[in-house]
Design a protein around this motif. Sequence first.
Motif, PDB file in Angstrom:
ATOM      1  N   ILE A   4       0.839  -1.206   0.000  1.00 38.70           N
ATOM      2  CA  ILE A   4       0.000   0.000   0.000  1.00 38.70           C
ATOM      3  C   ILE A   4       0.870   1.251   0.000  1.00 38.70           C
ATOM      4  O   ILE A   4       0.642   2.199  -0.757  1.00 38.70           O
ATOM      5  N   CYS A   5       1.878   1.257   0.860  1.00 34.83           N
ATOM      6  CA  CYS A   5       2.794   2.395   0.964  1.00 34.83           C
ATOM      7  C   CYS A   5       3.435   2.715  -0.376  1.00 34.83           C
ATOM      8  O   CYS A   5       3.451   3.872  -0.816  1.00 34.83           O
ATOM      9  N   TRP A   6       3.943   1.697  -1.044  1.00 34.18           N
ATOM     10  CA  TRP A   6       4.690   1.931  -2.280  1.00 34.18           C
ATOM     11  C   TRP A   6       3.788   2.349  -3.433  1.00 34.18           C
ATOM     12  O   TRP A   6       4.238   3.059  -4.338  1.00 34.18           O
ATOM     13  N   CYS A   7       2.517   1.963  -3.402  1.00 29.17           N
ATOM     14  CA  CYS A   7       1.564   2.483  -4.390  1.00 29.17           C
ATOM     15  C   CYS A   7       1.321   3.977  -4.157  1.00 29.17           C
ATOM     16  O   CYS A   7       1.274   4.769  -5.107  1.00 29.17           O
ATOM     17  N   TRP A  51      -2.523   9.759  -2.025  1.00 32.80           N
ATOM     18  CA  TRP A  51      -1.148  10.146  -1.713  1.00 32.80           C
ATOM     19  C   TRP A  51      -0.807   9.840  -0.263  1.00 32.80           C
ATOM     20  O   TRP A  51       0.328   9.501   0.059  1.00 32.80           O
ATOM     21  N   ASP A  52      -1.798   9.997   0.623  1.00 31.83           N
ATOM     22  CA  ASP A  52      -1.565   9.753   2.042  1.00 31.83           C
ATOM     23  C   ASP A  52      -1.379   8.269   2.344  1.00 31.83           C
ATOM     24  O   ASP A  52      -0.974   7.903   3.455  1.00 31.83           O
ATOM     25  N   LEU A  53      -1.670   7.413   1.366  1.00 32.98           N
ATOM     26  CA  LEU A  53      -1.429   5.983   1.559  1.00 32.98           C
ATOM     27  C   LEU A  53       0.046   5.723   1.846  1.00 32.98           C
ATOM     28  O   LEU A  53       0.391   4.796   2.587  1.00 32.98           O
ATOM     29  N   GLY A  54       0.934   6.516   1.232  1.00 34.94           N
ATOM     30  CA  GLY A  54       2.366   6.367   1.488  1.00 34.94           C
ATOM     31  C   GLY A  54       2.684   6.583   2.956  1.00 34.94           C
ATOM     32  O   GLY A  54       3.399   5.785   3.579  1.00 34.94           O
TER      33      GLY A  54
END
Length: 464
Positions: free
Chosen positions: A177-180, A425-428
Amino acid sequence: MAMTIFHFIYQLLWGDLITIPLPGGSSVGISLLVLILIPSGIYFTIRTRFLPVRLFPDMMKVTIEKKASSQKDSISGLQALIISTATRVGMGNLVGVVAAISAGGAGAVFWMWVTALLGSSTAFVEATLAQLYKEKDPLYGGYRGGPAYYIHHLFIKKDSTRRHSVIAILFAISGLICWCGISQVIGNSVSSAFENAFHIPPLYTTILLVLIAAIIVLRKNATVKVLDIIVPIMAGLYFFVTIFIIAKNITLLPSVFQQIFSEAFGLRQVAAGGFGAVLMNGVKRGLFSNEAGSGSAPCAAAAADINHPVKEGLLQAFGVFIDTIVICSCSAMIMLLTPSALTEGLVGMDLLQEAMRYHLGEFGVIFIAATLWLFSFSTFIGVLFYARSNVAYLFGDNWLSQTLYKVLALIMLFIGGLAAYTFVWDLGDVGIGMMTIFNMIALIPLSRQAIDALKEYERTKKPR
């Protein structure tokens, strides 16, 4: 409902969990991640007996060692360091440092350095564990591993028939999830920088970026070869351009350092109610930039073909030094050597580009746009290298799942290049926060194995 939960998690991880009042009306807001990473960093620094300082010469020596074996498609310890450096050295080293100084003043730089010292010890422990629990990679060749694998071994007994650990699954999903999320931010950062510097429409920049990225990441083992070239060039150029700027302004350097140290501890900041901003902006920027404790770099560290686990730990500790003490400090110097009147009212990339324009004219604006492109592009390639081991842990060893995740990341990269801010964007930030939580659950109880390996390494070094 889903958005409410998402924002709750975001605030829990990065928001001020507790607030400590200070003299002069100031206060320090401390987030959950700071509460976890700073005490852990202090603990690991003490347990390793201040390894980042004590064994710094060893860190330098290990960088020139070759692979431990001639196994096909395996990578050296230095190549693993280059991959992790590619992801550590990104937009945060440019715009993030500028934002930290803008919000917290020059003193934030000092606390960024302190955080790097503590982070080096954390990076050592997680990279050493990644080496201790690495396994052969049947798809790409060489080795693979990382937090998902040492978390698995912490919770699943050797004779168990269970194939997965819940915490390890949660770590692997958080990483993907972070890298997406990071992919979207990278796409937007590059297209915006090129639009500002060269007036190139974002669509053209984004199409070219995605095409080049696809050619590299969809090939079996092109990632390491490309990063071997890009990372030393980009970091070296940025460093030497900064040295040139410092040399041009050498007479101002003593006052810059005086400003850094005086604002880091200054009574004026406490009295003005700004000490909390100075401290926490430096700490947060240091933590976010060097990624120590997040579990990202161990995904590269596990792939190293090296003759002692501790050596890769030393290399990854050195990676934190490169990221924060060298590259982040370069950005800080560029900004602090610029007259404040020229950058007043500017933020982010606009502020950094104006600072470079002051030092190097229009060449500076072009240079910083090209540098951001290289930093961001190498980060994208690097995180997809990290994703390999996490995808394999979740879905097994098959090319379909590996390829589908790469395609998803390329789509995110394309969308990010064209779209304004979206919650994705906040997923990162959420992803890296969750990774850190799950990684630290295993890192603290398993750290004894890394400390024992360090003691054994130091015993073998002593002359008989």
